[in-house]
Motif scaffolding. Structure first.
Motif, PDB file in Angstrom:
ATOM      1  N   LEU A  24       0.819  -1.205   0.000  1.00  8.56           N
ATOM      2  CA  LEU A  24       0.000   0.000   0.000  1.00  8.56           C
ATOM      3  C   LEU A  24       0.855   1.258   0.000  1.00  8.56           C
ATOM      4  CD1 LEU A  24      -2.779  -1.015   2.558  1.00  8.56           C
ATOM      5  CD2 LEU A  24      -2.994  -0.834   0.075  1.00  8.56           C
ATOM      6  N   ALA A  25       2.054   1.192   0.574  1.00 12.21           N
ATOM      7  CA  ALA A  25       2.916   2.358   0.680  1.00 12.21           C
ATOM      8  C   ALA A  25       3.667   2.640  -0.623  1.00 12.21           C
ATOM      9  CB  ALA A  25       3.915   2.168   1.815  1.00 12.21           C
ATOM     10  N   GLN A  26       3.721   1.671  -1.509  1.00  8.46           N
ATOM     11  CA  GLN A  26       4.453   1.846  -2.739  1.00  8.46           C
ATOM     12  C   GLN A  26       3.741   2.850  -3.642  1.00  8.46           C
ATOM     13  OE1 GLN A  26       4.797  -2.058  -4.389  1.00  8.46           O
ATOM     14  NE2 GLN A  26       6.706  -2.464  -3.331  1.00  8.46           N
ATOM     15  N   GLU A  27       4.526   3.408  -4.518  1.00  9.38           N
ATOM     16  CA  GLU A  27       3.938   4.355  -5.438  1.00  9.38           C
ATOM     17  C   GLU A  27       3.382   3.626  -6.651  1.00  9.38           C
ATOM     18  OE1 GLU A  27       7.415   6.088  -8.177  1.00  9.38           O
ATOM     19  OE2 GLU A  27       7.631   6.597  -6.064  1.00  9.38           O
ATOM     20  N   THR A  28       2.392   4.237  -7.254  1.00  8.44           N
ATOM     21  CA  THR A  28       1.833   3.705  -8.482  1.00  8.44           C
ATOM     22  C   THR A  28       2.018   4.762  -9.560  1.00  8.44           C
ATOM     23  OG1 THR A  28      -0.365   4.570  -7.979  1.00  8.44           O
ATOM     24  CG2 THR A  28       0.099   2.311  -7.281  1.00  8.44           C
ATOM     25  N   GLU A  29       2.243   4.318 -10.763  1.00  4.50           N
ATOM     26  CA  GLU A  29       2.473   5.243 -11.860  1.00  4.50           C
ATOM     27  C   GLU A  29       1.746   4.724 -13.085  1.00  4.50           C
ATOM     28  OE1 GLU A  29       6.494   6.855 -12.362  1.00  4.50           O
ATOM     29  OE2 GLU A  29       6.312   6.316 -14.477  1.00  4.50           O
ATOM     30  N   LYS A  30       1.062   5.648 -13.782  1.00  7.18           N
ATOM     31  CA  LYS A  30       0.402   5.242 -15.019  1.00  7.18           C
ATOM     32  C   LYS A  30       0.583   6.329 -16.066  1.00  7.18           C
ATOM     33  CE  LYS A  30      -4.288   6.922 -14.355  1.00  7.18           C
ATOM     34  NZ  LYS A  30      -5.673   6.640 -14.416  1.00  7.18           N
ATOM     35  N   PRO A  31       0.783   5.914 -17.313  1.00 10.38           N
ATOM     36  CA  PRO A  31       0.953   6.884 -18.395  1.00 10.38           C
ATOM     37  C   PRO A  31      -0.338   7.693 -18.588  1.00 10.38           C
ATOM     38  CG  PRO A  31       1.531   4.664 -19.122  1.00 10.38           C
ATOM     39  CD  PRO A  31       0.904   4.544 -17.776  1.00 10.38           C
ATOM     40  N   VAL A  32      -0.172   8.969 -18.941  1.00 11.92           N
ATOM     41  CA  VAL A  32      -1.319   9.832 -19.234  1.00 11.92           C
ATOM     42  C   VAL A  32      -0.991  10.662 -20.472  1.00 11.92           C
ATOM     43  CG1 VAL A  32      -2.174   9.990 -16.861  1.00 11.92           C
ATOM     44  CG2 VAL A  32      -0.498  11.641 -17.657  1.00 11.92           C
ATOM     45  N   LYS A  33      -2.022  11.277 -21.011  1.00  9.05           N
ATOM     46  CA  LYS A  33      -1.867  12.166 -22.158  1.00  9.05           C
ATOM     47  C   LYS A  33      -1.996  13.610 -21.683  1.00  9.05           C
ATOM     48  CE  LYS A  33      -3.735   8.900 -25.547  1.00  9.05           C
ATOM     49  NZ  LYS A  33      -2.466   8.377 -25.920  1.00  9.05           N
ATOM     50  N   MET A  34      -1.468  14.528 -22.474  1.00  3.09           N
ATOM     51  CA  MET A  34      -1.504  15.944 -22.116  1.00  3.09           C
ATOM     52  C   MET A  34      -2.925  16.394 -21.790  1.00  3.09           C
ATOM     53  SD  MET A  34       0.334  18.744 -21.723  1.00  3.09           S
ATOM     54  CE  MET A  34       1.767  18.998 -22.734  1.00  3.09           C
ATOM     55  N   LYS A  35      -3.898  15.957 -22.567  1.00  2.00           N
ATOM     56  CA  LYS A  35      -5.291  16.387 -22.362  1.00  2.00           C
ATOM     57  C   LYS A  35      -5.863  15.910 -21.030  1.00  2.00           C
ATOM     58  CE  LYS A  35      -7.300  12.579 -25.037  1.00  2.00           C
ATOM     59  NZ  LYS A  35      -8.134  11.869 -24.136  1.00  2.00           N
ATOM     60  N   ASP A  36      -5.255  14.887 -20.433  1.00  5.87           N
ATOM     61  CA  ASP A  36      -5.735  14.344 -19.161  1.00  5.87           C
ATOM     62  C   ASP A  36      -5.166  15.091 -17.946  1.00  5.87           C
ATOM     63  OD1 ASP A  36      -7.126  12.359 -20.573  1.00  5.87           O
ATOM     64  OD2 ASP A  36      -5.358  11.065 -20.603  1.00  5.87           O
ATOM     65  N   ARG A  55       9.139  12.994 -23.986  1.00  6.60           N
ATOM     66  CA  ARG A  55       9.134  11.541 -24.214  1.00  6.60           C
ATOM     67  C   ARG A  55       7.925  10.854 -23.610  1.00  6.60           C
ATOM     68  NH1 ARG A  55      14.868   9.410 -22.395  1.00  6.60           N
ATOM     69  NH2 ARG A  55      13.422   8.844 -20.807  1.00  6.60           N
ATOM     70  N   GLY A  56       7.362  11.421 -22.565  1.00  8.07           N
ATOM     71  CA  GLY A  56       6.203  10.785 -21.945  1.00  8.07           C
ATOM     72  C   GLY A  56       5.704  11.569 -20.753  1.00  8.07           C
ATOM     73  N   LEU A  57       4.463  11.264 -20.382  1.00 14.15           N
ATOM     74  CA  LEU A  57       3.826  11.871 -19.217  1.00 14.15           C
ATOM     75  C   LEU A  57       3.271  10.754 -18.351  1.00 14.15           C
ATOM     76  CD1 LEU A  57       1.822  14.652 -21.080  1.00 14.15           C
ATOM     77  CD2 LEU A  57       3.783  15.032 -19.567  1.00 14.15           C
ATOM     78  N   ALA A  58       3.303  10.954 -17.053  1.00 11.30           N
ATOM     79  CA  ALA A  58       2.765   9.948 -16.141  1.00 11.30           C
ATOM     80  C   ALA A  58       2.104  10.632 -14.960  1.00 11.30           C
ATOM     81  CB  ALA A  58       3.870   9.024 -15.656  1.00 11.30           C
ATOM     82  N   MET A  59       1.123   9.946 -14.398  1.00 11.81           N
ATOM     83  CA  MET A  59       0.513  10.371 -13.146  1.00 11.81           C
ATOM     84  C   MET A  59       0.946   9.346 -12.116  1.00 11.81           C
ATOM     85  SD  MET A  59      -3.475  11.014 -12.124  1.00 11.81           S
ATOM     86  CE  MET A  59      -3.956   9.292 -11.988  1.00 11.81           C
ATOM     87  N   GLU A  60       1.471   9.819 -11.002  1.00 16.03           N
ATOM     88  CA  GLU A  60       1.912   8.876  -9.978  1.00 16.03           C
ATOM     89  C   GLU A  60       1.320   9.257  -8.638  1.00 16.03           C
ATOM     90  OE1 GLU A  60       6.327  10.497  -8.887  1.00 16.03           O
ATOM     91  OE2 GLU A  60       6.173   9.265 -10.681  1.00 16.03           O
ATOM     92  N   THR A  61       1.054   8.238  -7.854  1.00 19.16           N
ATOM     93  CA  THR A  61       0.550   8.435  -6.504  1.00 19.16           C
ATOM     94  C   THR A  61       1.594   7.901  -5.551  1.00 19.16           C
ATOM     95  OG1 THR A  61      -1.705   8.138  -7.291  1.00 19.16           O
ATOM     96  CG2 THR A  61      -1.361   7.975  -4.923  1.00 19.16           C
ATOM     97  N   GLU A  62       2.014   8.752  -4.639  1.00 20.01           N
ATOM     98  CA  GLU A  62       3.042   8.389  -3.673  1.00 20.01           C
ATOM     99  C   GLU A  62       2.558   8.802  -2.291  1.00 20.01           C
ATOM    100  OE1 GLU A  62       7.604   9.697  -2.868  1.00 20.01           O
ATOM    101  OE2 GLU A  62       7.018   9.370  -4.933  1.00 20.01           O
ATOM    102  N   ASN A  63       2.421   7.824  -1.414  1.00 20.74           N
ATOM    103  CA  ASN A  63       1.922   8.082  -0.059  1.00 20.74           C
ATOM    104  C   ASN A  63       0.610   8.858  -0.071  1.00 20.74           C
ATOM    105  OD1 ASN A  63       4.182   6.781   1.067  1.00 20.74           O
ATOM    106  ND2 ASN A  63       5.371   8.655   0.946  1.00 20.74           N
TER     107      ASN A  63
END
Length: 156
Positions: A24-36, A55-63
Motif C-alpha cells: 500500500l505504501a508503494q507508489e503507483t504510476e500510469k501513463p497519461v496524455k496531455m489532455k488528461d 518523451r512521456g507523461l505519467a501520473m503517480e501516486t506516492e503516499n
C-alpha cells in the motif's frame, strides 16, 4: 491455546500484514496524455519542455499524494520533472556526466561503486535547490542507487 493457532500461524499472519502494508505504501504510476492533465500542470509541462523532446507523461501516486511527471530529452540527456496538481515543480532529476560532478561527489560515487559499473548519474533538485546526486551502480547482477550530498557525503 487453540490447536489451530500456532506460533507459525501468528508469524505468517504478521508477515502477510507487513507485506500488505508495504504494498500500500508503494507508489503507483500510469501513463497519461496531455489532455488528461489539470490545466495548471499542462501549462507547466509546456514551459519546462520548451527546447526539449517530451518523451512521456505519467501520473503517480506516492503516499496518497498525486503528482505528474514529464519525461524529457534535452540536448541528448534525460530530464524528469515532477509537478504537483497546482502546477508547481516539485523535483527535477537531470542526467549529468560523472566527470562534470564536483570532485568530492565524484570520489564518493566511485568509492561506493568499487568494482561495480557506474551507469546513470543524475542531479536532483527539490524546491529549486540542488538536493543531492544519485548514481545507479551495477554490481553482482544488481543495480543499486547511491545518493550523495552536493558536498560529497553519502546519504544513507
Amino acid at each position: 491455546m487453540n490447536p489451530r493457532i500456532t506460533p507459525t500461524t501468528i508469524l505468517l499472519a504478521c508477515l502477510i500484514g507487513c507485506f500488505a502494508a508495504i504494498g500500500l505504501a508503494q507508489e503507483t504510476e500510469k501513463p497519461v496524455k496531455m489532455k488528461d492533465l489539470p490545466p495548471a500542470v499542462q501549462t507547466t509541462v509546456k514551459e519546462v519542455s520548451k527546447g526539449a523532446k517530451l518523451r512521456g507523461l505519467a501520473m503517480e501516486t506516492e503516499n496518497g499524494k498525486t503528482f505528474y511527471e514529464a519525461e524529457l530529452m534535452v540536448n541528448g540527456h534525460s530530464k524528469d520533472v515532477t509537478i504537483d496538481p497546482a502546477g508547481n515543480v516539485v523535483t527535477v532529476e537531470e542526467q549529468v556526466a560523472l566527470n562534470s560532478l564536483p570532485p568530492a561527489v565524484k570520489a564518493e560515487i566511485v568509492k561506493q561503486a568499487g568494482k561495480g559499473r557506474i551507469g546513470l548519474v543524475e542531479s536532483v533538485t527539490e524546491n529549486n535547490a540542488l538536493a543531492f546526486y544519485e548514481a545507479h551502480i551495477k554490481a553482482g547482477g544488481k543495480t543499486i542507487e547511491v545518493k550523495v550530498t552536493p558536498e560529497g557525503k553519502l546519504i544513507q
